[in-house]
Motif scaffolding. Structure first.
Motif, PDB file in Angstrom:
ATOM      1  N   GLY A   1       0.795  -1.219   0.000  1.00 18.60           N
ATOM      2  CA  GLY A   1       0.000   0.000   0.000  1.00 18.60           C
ATOM      3  C   GLY A   1       0.824   1.263   0.000  1.00 18.60           C
ATOM      4  O   GLY A   1       0.312   2.351  -0.284  1.00 18.60           O
ATOM      5  N   SER A   2       2.135   1.151   0.288  1.00 19.82           N
ATOM      6  CA  SER A   2       2.978   2.348   0.353  1.00 19.82           C
ATOM      7  C   SER A   2       4.209   2.290  -0.538  1.00 19.82           C
ATOM      8  O   SER A   2       4.819   3.340  -0.800  1.00 19.82           O
ATOM      9  CB  SER A   2       3.456   2.571   1.797  1.00 19.82           C
ATOM     10  OG  SER A   2       4.284   1.488   2.225  1.00 19.82           O
ATOM     11  N   THR A   3       4.569   1.093  -1.031  1.00 22.87           N
ATOM     12  CA  THR A   3       5.892   0.942  -1.634  1.00 22.87           C
ATOM     13  C   THR A   3       5.878  -0.016  -2.812  1.00 22.87           C
ATOM     14  O   THR A   3       5.233  -1.068  -2.758  1.00 22.87           O
ATOM     15  CB  THR A   3       6.890   0.423  -0.582  1.00 22.87           C
ATOM     16  OG1 THR A   3       6.888   1.294   0.549  1.00 22.87           O
ATOM     17  CG2 THR A   3       8.299   0.342  -1.142  1.00 22.87           C
ATOM     18  N   ALA A   4       6.601   0.353  -3.872  1.00 20.43           N
ATOM     19  CA  ALA A   4       6.903  -0.552  -4.973  1.00 20.43           C
ATOM     20  C   ALA A   4       8.361  -0.980  -4.836  1.00 20.43           C
ATOM     21  O   ALA A   4       9.249  -0.126  -4.767  1.00 20.43           O
ATOM     22  CB  ALA A   4       6.676   0.134  -6.316  1.00 20.43           C
ATOM     23  N   VAL A   5       8.589  -2.291  -4.774  1.00 26.12           N
ATOM     24  CA  VAL A   5       9.934  -2.827  -4.569  1.00 26.12           C
ATOM     25  C   VAL A   5      10.402  -3.513  -5.846  1.00 26.12           C
ATOM     26  O   VAL A   5       9.684  -4.335  -6.421  1.00 26.12           O
ATOM     27  CB  VAL A   5       9.969  -3.816  -3.391  1.00 26.12           C
ATOM     28  CG1 VAL A   5      11.372  -4.399  -3.222  1.00 26.12           C
ATOM     29  CG2 VAL A   5       9.513  -3.137  -2.110  1.00 26.12           C
TER      30      VAL A   5
ATOM     31  N   LEU B   1       9.085   4.918 -11.641  1.00 28.00           N
ATOM     32  CA  LEU B   1       9.282   6.022 -10.698  1.00 28.00           C
ATOM     33  C   LEU B   1       8.209   7.088 -10.880  1.00 28.00           C
ATOM     34  O   LEU B   1       7.651   7.610  -9.900  1.00 28.00           O
ATOM     35  CB  LEU B   1      10.675   6.620 -10.883  1.00 28.00           C
ATOM     36  CG  LEU B   1      11.061   7.761  -9.939  1.00 28.00           C
ATOM     37  CD1 LEU B   1      10.999   7.303  -8.485  1.00 28.00           C
ATOM     38  CD2 LEU B   1      12.447   8.277 -10.280  1.00 28.00           C
ATOM     39  N   ARG B   2       7.903   7.421 -12.132  1.00 29.25           N
ATOM     40  CA  ARG B   2       6.872   8.430 -12.387  1.00 29.25           C
ATOM     41  C   ARG B   2       5.522   7.953 -11.885  1.00 29.25           C
ATOM     42  O   ARG B   2       4.769   8.714 -11.258  1.00 29.25           O
ATOM     43  CB  ARG B   2       6.804   8.726 -13.894  1.00 29.25           C
ATOM     44  CG  ARG B   2       5.838   9.844 -14.254  1.00 29.25           C
ATOM     45  CD  ARG B   2       5.536   9.858 -15.736  1.00 29.25           C
ATOM     46  NE  ARG B   2       4.788   8.668 -16.125  1.00 29.25           N
ATOM     47  CZ  ARG B   2       3.479   8.523 -15.935  1.00 29.25           C
ATOM     48  NH1 ARG B   2       2.777   9.477 -15.336  1.00 29.25           N
ATOM     49  NH2 ARG B   2       2.875   7.427 -16.332  1.00 29.25           N
ATOM     50  N   THR B   3       5.202   6.680 -12.125  1.00 34.13           N
ATOM     51  CA  THR B   3       3.896   6.152 -11.742  1.00 34.13           C
ATOM     52  C   THR B   3       3.733   6.090 -10.232  1.00 34.13           C
ATOM     53  O   THR B   3       2.698   6.485  -9.690  1.00 34.13           O
ATOM     54  CB  THR B   3       3.694   4.754 -12.351  1.00 34.13           C
ATOM     55  OG1 THR B   3       3.815   4.843 -13.781  1.00 34.13           O
ATOM     56  CG2 THR B   3       2.327   4.199 -12.002  1.00 34.13           C
ATOM     57  N   VAL B   4       4.754   5.581  -9.534  1.00 36.26           N
ATOM     58  CA  VAL B   4       4.620   5.462  -8.081  1.00 36.26           C
ATOM     59  C   VAL B   4       4.613   6.829  -7.414  1.00 36.26           C
ATOM     60  O   VAL B   4       3.916   7.050  -6.412  1.00 36.26           O
ATOM     61  CB  VAL B   4       5.727   4.568  -7.479  1.00 36.26           C
ATOM     62  CG1 VAL B   4       5.664   3.171  -8.069  1.00 36.26           C
ATOM     63  CG2 VAL B   4       7.107   5.162  -7.661  1.00 36.26           C
ATOM     64  N   THR B   5       5.362   7.776  -7.965  1.00 37.41           N
ATOM     65  CA  THR B   5       5.361   9.131  -7.409  1.00 37.41           C
ATOM     66  C   THR B   5       3.982   9.765  -7.557  1.00 37.41           C
ATOM     67  O   THR B   5       3.465  10.377  -6.619  1.00 37.41           O
ATOM     68  CB  THR B   5       6.434  10.000  -8.089  1.00 37.41           C
ATOM     69  OG1 THR B   5       7.722   9.413  -7.878  1.00 37.41           O
ATOM     70  CG2 THR B   5       6.428  11.408  -7.527  1.00 37.41           C
ATOM     71  N   ALA B   6       3.379   9.599  -8.743  1.00 36.05           N
ATOM     72  CA  ALA B   6       2.042  10.144  -8.956  1.00 36.05           C
ATOM     73  C   ALA B   6       1.026   9.486  -8.038  1.00 36.05           C
ATOM     74  O   ALA B   6       0.038  10.121  -7.648  1.00 36.05           O
ATOM     75  CB  ALA B   6       1.637   9.955 -10.423  1.00 36.05           C
ATOM     76  N   GLY B   7       1.261   8.220  -7.667  1.00 42.52           N
ATOM     77  CA  GLY B   7       0.347   7.515  -6.780  1.00 42.52           C
ATOM     78  C   GLY B   7       0.660   7.675  -5.310  1.00 42.52           C
ATOM     79  O   GLY B   7       0.014   7.030  -4.468  1.00 42.52           O
TER      80      GLY B   7
ATOM     81  N   LEU C   1       3.388   6.730  -3.762  1.00 37.47           N
ATOM     82  CA  LEU C   1       4.115   5.566  -3.255  1.00 37.47           C
ATOM     83  C   LEU C   1       5.618   5.822  -3.274  1.00 37.47           C
ATOM     84  O   LEU C   1       6.096   6.778  -3.884  1.00 37.47           O
ATOM     85  CB  LEU C   1       3.805   4.331  -4.101  1.00 37.47           C
ATOM     86  CG  LEU C   1       2.343   3.930  -4.267  1.00 37.47           C
ATOM     87  CD1 LEU C   1       2.242   2.720  -5.178  1.00 37.47           C
ATOM     88  CD2 LEU C   1       1.706   3.647  -2.918  1.00 37.47           C
ATOM     89  N   ALA C   2       6.341   4.938  -2.603  1.00 39.85           N
ATOM     90  CA  ALA C   2       7.795   4.981  -2.622  1.00 39.85           C
ATOM     91  C   ALA C   2       8.315   3.933  -3.595  1.00 39.85           C
ATOM     92  O   ALA C   2       7.700   2.886  -3.792  1.00 39.85           O
ATOM     93  CB  ALA C   2       8.351   4.710  -1.225  1.00 39.85           C
TER      94      ALA C   2
ATOM     95  N   GLY D   1      16.244  11.257  -1.555  1.00 36.97           N
ATOM     96  CA  GLY D   1      15.201  11.618  -0.600  1.00 36.97           C
ATOM     97  C   GLY D   1      14.225  10.504  -0.316  1.00 36.97           C
ATOM     98  O   GLY D   1      13.706   9.868  -1.229  1.00 36.97           O
ATOM     99  N   ALA D   2      14.005  10.265   1.008  1.00 33.99           N
ATOM    100  CA  ALA D   2      12.987   9.296   1.425  1.00 33.99           C
ATOM    101  C   ALA D   2      11.617   9.781   0.945  1.00 33.99           C
ATOM    102  O   ALA D   2      11.400  10.982   0.793  1.00 33.99           O
ATOM    103  CB  ALA D   2      13.014   9.150   2.944  1.00 33.99           C
ATOM    104  N   PRO D   3      10.676   8.846   0.684  1.00 33.79           N
ATOM    105  CA  PRO D   3      10.721   7.421   1.011  1.00 33.79           C
ATOM    106  C   PRO D   3      11.391   6.550  -0.042  1.00 33.79           C
ATOM    107  O   PRO D   3      11.474   5.343   0.148  1.00 33.79           O
ATOM    108  CB  PRO D   3       9.247   7.067   1.150  1.00 33.79           C
ATOM    109  CG  PRO D   3       8.569   7.946   0.144  1.00 33.79           C
ATOM    110  CD  PRO D   3       9.335   9.245   0.170  1.00 33.79           C
ATOM    111  N   ASN D   4      11.851   7.126  -1.174  1.00 35.40           N
ATOM    112  CA  ASN D   4      12.568   6.317  -2.159  1.00 35.40           C
ATOM    113  C   ASN D   4      13.911   5.880  -1.565  1.00 35.40           C
ATOM    114  O   ASN D   4      14.574   6.669  -0.880  1.00 35.40           O
ATOM    115  CB  ASN D   4      12.801   7.112  -3.441  1.00 35.40           C
ATOM    116  CG  ASN D   4      11.505   7.499  -4.121  1.00 35.40           C
ATOM    117  OD1 ASN D   4      10.494   6.814  -3.991  1.00 35.40           O
ATOM    118  ND2 ASN D   4      11.517   8.609  -4.845  1.00 35.40           N
TER     119      ASN D   4
END
Length: 457
Positions: free
Chosen positions: A137-141, A159-165, A167-168, A189-192
């Motif tokens: 729910g918060s992170t793509a690994v 990266l673009r998709t998870v940032t727009a959503g 997510l990290a 920069g966190a959360p990445n």
């Protein structure tokens, strides 16, 4: 270019039972299990015109064909054991039909790889669309293992998709892996995070060294009773390198935005001043595939306007050089933000004498807003290892004419420091040191405080 017939032959590596889908508007073709889960993701081929990119990203041992050549990447799912040999069979079939080279060596076959559907087939989850290894729910690994993890088109889109959503993105690698400089900048920069799997502590952050653990669906620092995070021994024990990187970061502003405005000239001028040649290529992801062209660069930025455009540029083989280039519309015109980094061995001398003339050129001809030059001890090849590297030390700072006028020329040319700036018309260039004394950061901070306001304000 791989034809549709060759692509079909490659995708039959798993037999006719597997399905085929596409994501990212058709830019990625996926070979899928019966439940829709992606087994192998195949990127659209990229025509590479820039020499040295395969060697930069895969190592000098790669046998790359002469440019131009087509480059495509395949990603095997880590959720199914047969996915990796399936990807090797797809690659092998393509090279039988088309020629070319497969990396890593020895993985290409033409075998039919049988795959078994997971127990209890179910509709594909969000991982199928992103083709990541774990999605919470918060992170793509993403799990990755190659010499250099680069900001390729697929990872840039993730990266673009998870940032727009909201997510990290967290990339997990073994300790021998390095990041490309563009990916390191993108992950800042966190959360990445860049998560390094270490045999002693488990996991640590490859950029900060913080020991990590998996908690609530994401990697977070392990903290003691006082809330402090510990640093992994593997991050701090590496011997400092004797190689160096020269970094020149600047902004130019085009206040007159006309139909004949051409972008990228400031970057080209900086590259020529510091290396003696123009950039070799540019693009939006790695490998950087297009030959250097300020006309094509300008056309892309114009097509994307008013949205910002993020670009990369690379130098010729033999002189490691990379730049990030961001073009944005502002209330005052069009701004170009450039960070150009060049690598040098212990025996090579960075072009310190070229920095002040470059500042003058940018101020006189390109609308310079500001420029900071710095030096650091870091790898000549510009890759980022998972251990501590000393921060850069400022060499000089240049303030462009617009901000000098705002601050006031007399005030700007007399900081409360032992600094005597060089003057280029209304621009001022402040030497700060030779890149060996970290006290230059204190001097720069004091100079910045002085330049914030003009007398009487």
């Amino acid at each position: 270019m791989p034809s549709s017939q060759a692509l079909v032959a490659g995708l039959y590596a798993g037999g006719p039972e597997l399905g085929v889908g596409s994501v990212q508007d058709g830019a990625v073709v996926q070979l899928c299990a019966v439940d829709g889960s992606p087994l192998v993701s195949l990127e659209a081929p990229l025509l590479v015109h820039v020499p040295g990119e395969a060697e930069r990203l895969l190592g000098d041992g790669i046998s790359a064909p002469p440019t131009p050549y087509w480059w495509t990447e395949m990603r095997a799912s880590t959720a199914v054991a047969e996915a990796a040999p399936l990807a090797g069979s797809v690659a092998g079939r393509l090279t039988v039909l088309l020629g070319g080279t497969v990396w890593p060596p020895g993985v290409a076959t033409t075998d039919v790889v049988e795959t078994r559907a997971p127990e209890g087939a179910h509709p594909a989850s969000g991982e199928a669309q992103l083709a990541v290894d774990v999605l919470t729910g918060s992170t793509a690994v993403v799990l990755a293992d190659r010499p250099v993890i680069a900001l390729n088109a697929w990872l840039s889109e993730v990266l673009r998709t998870v940032t727009a959503g909201g997510l990290a993105l967290q990339i997990v690698t073994p300790p021998h892996v390095r990041l490309s400089l563009p990916l390191r900048s993108a992950l800042t920069g966190a959360p990445n995070r860049w998560v390094v799997q270490d045999p002693n502590c488990g996991y640590y952050d490859g950029l900060s060294g913080a020991v990590l653990h998996w908690q609530d669906g994401t990697f977070t620092p392990v903290r003691d009773e006082s809330g402090e995070a510990s640093v992994a021994q593997a991050f701090t024990e590496a011997t400092p390198t004797t190689e160096r990187q020269l970094c020149v970061a600047f902004r130019v502003l085009h206040e007159q935005v006309t139909d004949d405005l051409v972008l990228g000239r400031a970057l080209g001028a900086a590259w020529t001043a510091l290396t003696g040649t123009a950039p070799a290529g540019w693009g939006t992801a790695e490998p950087i595939n297009l030959s250097w062209s300020i006309g094509q660069l300008t056309d892309l930025a114009r097509d994307r306007s008013p949205e910002p455009t993020h670009l990369l540029a690379v130098g010729h083989p033999g002189r490691p050089a990379l730049a990030t280039h961001r073009i944005t519309r502002t209330g005052n015109g069009v701004a170009e933000d450039v960070t150009l980094t060049l690598g040098y061995s212990e025996d090579e001398q960075p072009p310190f004498d070229a920095i002040e003339p470059l500042a003058r050129t940018l101020a006189d001809e390109h609308g310079l807003v500001s420029m900071l030059a710095s030096l650091r001890r870091a790898r000549r090849d510009l890759t980022v290892p998972p251990h501590f590297e000393a921060p850069p030390i400022p060499l000089s700072f240049t303030l462009g004419a617009p901000d000098v006028r705002r601050v006031g020329l007399e005030h700007a040319r007399r900081p409360p420091l032992d600094l005597r700036p060089a003057e280029f018309g209304s621009a001022l260039h402040y030497p700060l040191g030779d890149g060996t004394d970290a006290q230059a950061w204190t001097v720069l901070q004091q100079l910045a405080e002085h330049l914030k306001v003009s007398p009487g304000n």
